[in-house]
Design an enzyme around this catalytic site. Structure first.
Site, short mmCIF file in Angstrom:
data_model
loop_
_atom_site.label_atom_id
_atom_site.label_comp_id
_atom_site.label_asym_id
_atom_site.label_seq_id
_atom_site.Cartn_x
_atom_site.Cartn_y
_atom_site.Cartn_z
CE LYS A 71 2.17 9.83 26.26
NZ LYS A 71 3.53 9.33 26.27
C1 LIG Z 1 4.70 8.76 26.91
C2 LIG Z 1 5.87 9.54 27.34
C3 LIG Z 1 7.18 9.14 27.08
C4 LIG Z 1 7.53 7.78 26.51
O1 LIG Z 1 6.89 7.49 25.33
P1 LIG Z 1 6.67 5.94 24.91
O2 LIG Z 1 6.24 6.05 23.49
O3 LIG Z 1 5.63 5.37 25.80
O4 LIG Z 1 7.99 5.26 25.06
C5 LIG Z 1 8.21 9.99 27.44
N1 LIG Z 1 7.98 11.17 28.05
C6 LIG Z 1 6.74 11.57 28.34
C7 LIG Z 1 6.54 12.89 29.01
C8 LIG Z 1 5.65 10.77 28.02
O5 LIG Z 1 4.41 11.14 28.36
#
Ligand SMILES: *Cc1c(COP(=O)(O)O)cnc(C)c1O
Length: 392
Positions: A193
């Protein structure tokens, strides 16, 4: 179709689709906390929350264990429960829909716009029922949704508007930063991310009451935290709601602070790489990049292109992987996962644009440490695959 004639590996090292950037100062920030008195729920949590609020233009930020916990906390704070419906896009990571089910609610899937894969406000409107409580939009790939249209719908029908902005920290629409476009916005700090804390997440909002509820929710539902109790010289605490241990540690918040300071530079880098892809892929026979709406400052968590209708995506995927280019697919429509098929039955055809897009999408590598040369490698492989796949 003939099998694709490969494509001897061009690259000595495989190119992943995404990757974190960790530098010496990030390491030093973590080490400093390890040597301090606080490993969790100390000063770095407050500091990171203030920095996130300032960065997104929101009044409050609440850090939490991960992006999934952020979505769960948002649904809990809004009081989503059995009988309530929350409208989510068909194409997203499963956590966007799962968080509604954690609360006993029902996710209702809206279709996406074919050229951006963002939730389609016209289909959202069609999916509103007397049970609808909230719209949970997803800034797919790092492009903020049409919050103007979504906000108008939410106001007209008395719904909450939440942004799953896990892809989009640092992006903006019409000059408004992500985090200030919806009532609640959630973020993830997973390594692929925009910024990384290992695992991590946050919710930002202008609503002090919602922020207070989410703070309680992330800490077992206990009302006063240790530092408040110490200030009051009291041992008493009260658990007023059923909460969770969803805290983010000082170790992670120190890394987050260090990362957040560099995010504007990383977004600029992602945008430059995307512009290079756009130029190299103009009129490309195999790959057509998704559209970017006017007024959008795109975060480019993902760089997604579509294949021509009828091309076998699996074959193209395998050819890229054989050339050591780490392409990926984001995402299968959520209701086609077996868990959802068991709950809802086979709902194939529910969101036709999402199902058609799913057959054609491919996420190409993009991350701040990539070079323009890496982009050229990806396009060279695409050229080669295109010649092989499209000749028949
Ligand atoms: C990565 C992601 C999540 C969840 O995040 P985590 O930190 O992995 O729990 C939720 N929604 C979207 C669109 C994502 O890409």
């Amino acid at each position: 179709m003939d099998p694709i004639e490969n494509t001897a590996p061009l690259r000595a090292k495989p190119l992943p689709y995404g990757r974190q950037t960790i530098e010496d100062d990030d390491v030093a920030a973590v080490v400093e906390v390890l040597r301090s008195d606080w490993l969790t729920t100390g000063p770095k949590v407050d500091e990171f929350e203030r920095a996130l609020a300032a960065f997104t233009g929101a009044a409050h930020a609440v850090t939490i264990a991960n992006g999934t916990g952020a979505l769960h906390a948002a649904m809990a704070a809004l009081g989503i429960g059995p009988g309530d419906e929350v409208i989510v896009p068909a194409i997203t990571f499963v956590a966007t829909a799962n968080c509604v089910i954690y609360q006993g609610g029902t996710p209702v899937f809206a279709d996406i716009e074919a050229d951006t894969l963002l939730i389609d406000p016209a289909d959202v409107e069609r999916k509103i029922t007397p049970r609808t409580k909230a719209i949970l939009a997803v800034d797919y790939g790092g492009q903020p949704c049409d919050y103007g249209a979504l906000r108008a719908l939410a106001q007209r029908h008395g719904l909450a508007l939440v942004a799953d902005a896990c892809h989009a920290l640092g992006a903006a629409r019409d000059g408004t930063p992500v985090g200030s476009l919806a009532e609640l916005s959630t973020f993830s700090f997973h390594p692929v991310k925009p910024i990384a804390t290992g695992e991590g997440g946050a919710i930002v909002t202008n609503d002090a009451a919602l922020a207070a509820k989410m703070r309680v929710f992330r800490g077992h539902g206990i009302v006063s935290d240790f530092r408040q109790r110490e200030k009051q010289g009291s041992w008493v605490y009260d658990m007023s709601h059923l909460g969770f241990n969803y805290r983010l540690s000082d170790i992670q918040c120190a890394l987050g602070l260090s990362q957040l300071a560099k995010l504007p530079g990383w977004i600029a880098r992602r945008q430059a790489l995307a512009a290079h892809y756009d130029e190299r892929l103009r009129e490309h026979p195999l790959l057509t990049p998704l559209a970017c709406r006017p007024g959008v400052s795109h975060g480019f968590h993902l760089y997604v292109a579509q294949l021509p209708i009828g091309v076998d995506r699996g074959e193209v995927f395998r050819a890229f992987r054989a050339a050591r280019i780490g392409v990926n697919v984001h995402y299968l429509p959520v209701y086609l996962h077996s868990f959802y098929r068991e709950r809802l039955g086979d709902r194939r055809g529910l969101c036709p644009a999402a199902e058609q897009a799913y057959e054609r999408i491919l996420s190409l590598p993009i991350f701040p440490l990539m070079s323009e040369r890496d982009v050229d490698d990806v396009v060279a492989v695409a050229d080669q695959i295109g010649r092989s796949v499209l000749k028949s």
